[in-house]
Scaffold this active site. Structure first.
Site, short mmCIF file in Angstrom:
data_model
loop_
_atom_site.label_atom_id
_atom_site.label_comp_id
_atom_site.label_asym_id
_atom_site.label_seq_id
_atom_site.Cartn_x
_atom_site.Cartn_y
_atom_site.Cartn_z
N SER A 63 -0.31 -2.84 -0.10
CA SER A 63 -1.73 -2.47 -0.02
C SER A 63 -2.67 -3.63 0.22
O SER A 63 -3.85 -3.40 0.49
CB SER A 63 -2.15 -1.73 -1.28
OG SER A 63 -1.69 -0.42 -1.21
N LYS A 66 -4.61 -3.48 3.32
CA LYS A 66 -5.80 -2.62 3.49
C LYS A 66 -7.06 -3.45 3.71
O LYS A 66 -8.00 -3.01 4.36
CB LYS A 66 -5.95 -1.71 2.26
CG LYS A 66 -4.80 -0.70 2.13
CD LYS A 66 -4.84 0.04 0.79
CE LYS A 66 -3.69 1.04 0.66
NZ LYS A 66 -3.63 1.62 -0.70
N TYR A 190 0.19 2.95 9.35
CA TYR A 190 -0.02 2.62 7.93
C TYR A 190 1.25 2.01 7.30
O TYR A 190 1.20 0.98 6.63
CB TYR A 190 -0.47 3.88 7.17
CG TYR A 190 -0.58 3.68 5.69
CD1 TYR A 190 -1.62 2.93 5.15
CD2 TYR A 190 0.37 4.21 4.82
CE1 TYR A 190 -1.72 2.74 3.77
CE2 TYR A 190 0.27 4.02 3.45
CZ TYR A 190 -0.77 3.29 2.94
OH TYR A 190 -0.86 3.07 1.59
N TYR A 242 -7.27 -0.21 -7.88
CA TYR A 242 -7.17 1.21 -8.24
C TYR A 242 -7.85 1.48 -9.57
O TYR A 242 -8.92 0.93 -9.83
CB TYR A 242 -5.69 1.66 -8.28
CG TYR A 242 -4.95 1.25 -7.05
CD1 TYR A 242 -5.37 1.70 -5.81
CD2 TYR A 242 -3.86 0.41 -7.10
CE1 TYR A 242 -4.70 1.34 -4.66
CE2 TYR A 242 -3.19 0.03 -5.95
CZ TYR A 242 -3.62 0.50 -4.73
OH TYR A 242 -2.98 0.13 -3.61
N VAL A 260 1.82 -2.82 -4.13
CA VAL A 260 2.97 -2.45 -4.97
C VAL A 260 4.19 -3.33 -4.73
O VAL A 260 5.18 -3.23 -5.46
CB VAL A 260 3.38 -0.97 -4.84
CG1 VAL A 260 2.35 -0.05 -5.46
CG2 VAL A 260 3.69 -0.58 -3.42
N1 GLU Z 1 2.70 1.60 1.05
C1 GLU Z 1 2.32 1.89 -0.31
C2 GLU Z 1 2.04 3.37 -0.47
O1 GLU Z 1 1.37 3.92 0.33
C3 GLU Z 1 1.15 1.05 -0.68
C4 GLU Z 1 0.68 1.27 -2.08
C5 GLU Z 1 0.26 0.00 -2.77
O2 GLU Z 1 0.63 -1.10 -2.39
O3 GLU Z 1 -0.48 0.11 -3.75
O4 GLU Z 1 2.48 4.00 -1.36
#
Ligand code: GLU
Length: 308
Positions: A63, A66, A190, A242, A260
């Protein structure tokens, strides 16, 4: 301030805790990573890099991507981005769907999965998925000033096969008219953006423009305007962790974005870009030791944006 001594101390102090947290196992390729790893790299706006631990080991940025995709989307669509995604903290898990129905398919912010999927849809505009992924990879090589960066295809495929929740989110938003391209295309982009592999050193270089008014001081490359860099930092502060964003601001006090894969990019505006990595995650999906390390760093350096 002796930043090398600080990163060495952090690695030494965390040594007994290596392996804390739980590796993300919902993406099978990530479940195989050895949890007993920790790396840290700081690159200052003067251009010095200080590193310790597993700072040269590549990991899946997940993430953290992003932030970079948002930068690209703002470059393409400008303020129009905000017609399709909000700027408020969600208070929900990274992959939550609950708010989307109430809010008519407009995700709360670009850093929860739903928001990032909309951002990927924007970057995809006018391109085939392969070209959009290429544009992202070129952008990452440019901001990190490193032609060796690459996407781990195995991780991308692994998530493609098991990303049921992301397919649900994307289909739901397509139903609301907030995705303009086929779901498979958007998620192809993505999953590939998330699967970029970087080391802490490379990530600290890539994030440097956010610490230096939108320009990478190592290369002189202007990436975004100072105002846009400030705003991206504000979003990272409010939404970068988050439903753990408030806690991260409380303990660390720096704009940051977690993934993650166990990485966190943190920005000390006017001072440095910092990358930490340790695969074990805490309950809200952020690197357990990475968060602890950044708190130690903020305390030792006094770099919190809320005062020393
Ligand atoms: N590719 C992961 C997902 O969409 C990213 C989530 C993350 O890194 O928090 O679940």
């Amino acid at each position: 301030m002796d930043l090398q001594a600080i990163v060495d101390d952090i690695v030494r102090e965390l040594e007994p805790r290596l392996g804390e947290g739980k590796v993300a196992d919902y993406i099978p390729e990530l479940a195989r990573i050895d949890p007993k790893q920790f790396g840290i790299a700081i690159t200052t706006v003067e251009g010095q890099t200080y590193k310790a631990g597993d700072a040269e080991t590549s990991f899946s940025i997940q993430s953290i991507s992003k932030v970079f995709m948002l930068t690209l989307a703002l470059g393409k669509a400008g303020e129009g981005v905000w017609n399709r995604v909000g700027r408020e903290p969600s208070g929900s898990a990274f992959n939550s769907i609950v708010q989307l129905e109430h809010e008519h398919g407009i995700p709360r912010n670009p850093f929860i999965n739903a928001g990032a999927i909309v951002v990927a849809d924007m970057v995809l505009a006018g391109h085939a998925p392969r070209e959009a992924i290429g544009e992202y990879l070129r952008f990452m090589r440019y901001v990190a000033d490193d032609e060796t960066l690459s996407i781990d295809e195995k991780v991308a495929q692994s998530e493609q096969k098991t990303g049921y929740r992301n397919f649900a989110l994307a289909n739901f938003m397509r139903g609301f008219g907030n995705l303009h391209h086929p779901v498979e295309h958007v998620l192809g982009v993505y999953f590939h953006q998330c699967a970029l592999a970087l080391s802490c050193v490379q990530l600290s270089h890539a994030g440097l423009y956010l610490a230096h008014r939108g320009t990478n001081p190592l290369t002189g490359f202007s990436v975004v305007s100072p105002k846009r860099a400030r705003r991206i930092n504000a979003l990272m502060m409010m939404c970068g962790h988050y439903d753990g964003s408030g806690d991260f601001a409380f303990h660390v006090g720096l704009p940051g974005k977690s993934g993650v894969g166990g990485g966190i990019l943190a920005v000390a505006p006017g001072k440095a870009s910092i990358a930490v990595w340790s695969p074990g995650l805490n309950k809200v999906g952020n690197s357990a030791l990475g968060s602890v390390a950044l708190e130690m760093l903020a305390t030792k350096t006094g770099w919190s944006v809320f005062g020393t």
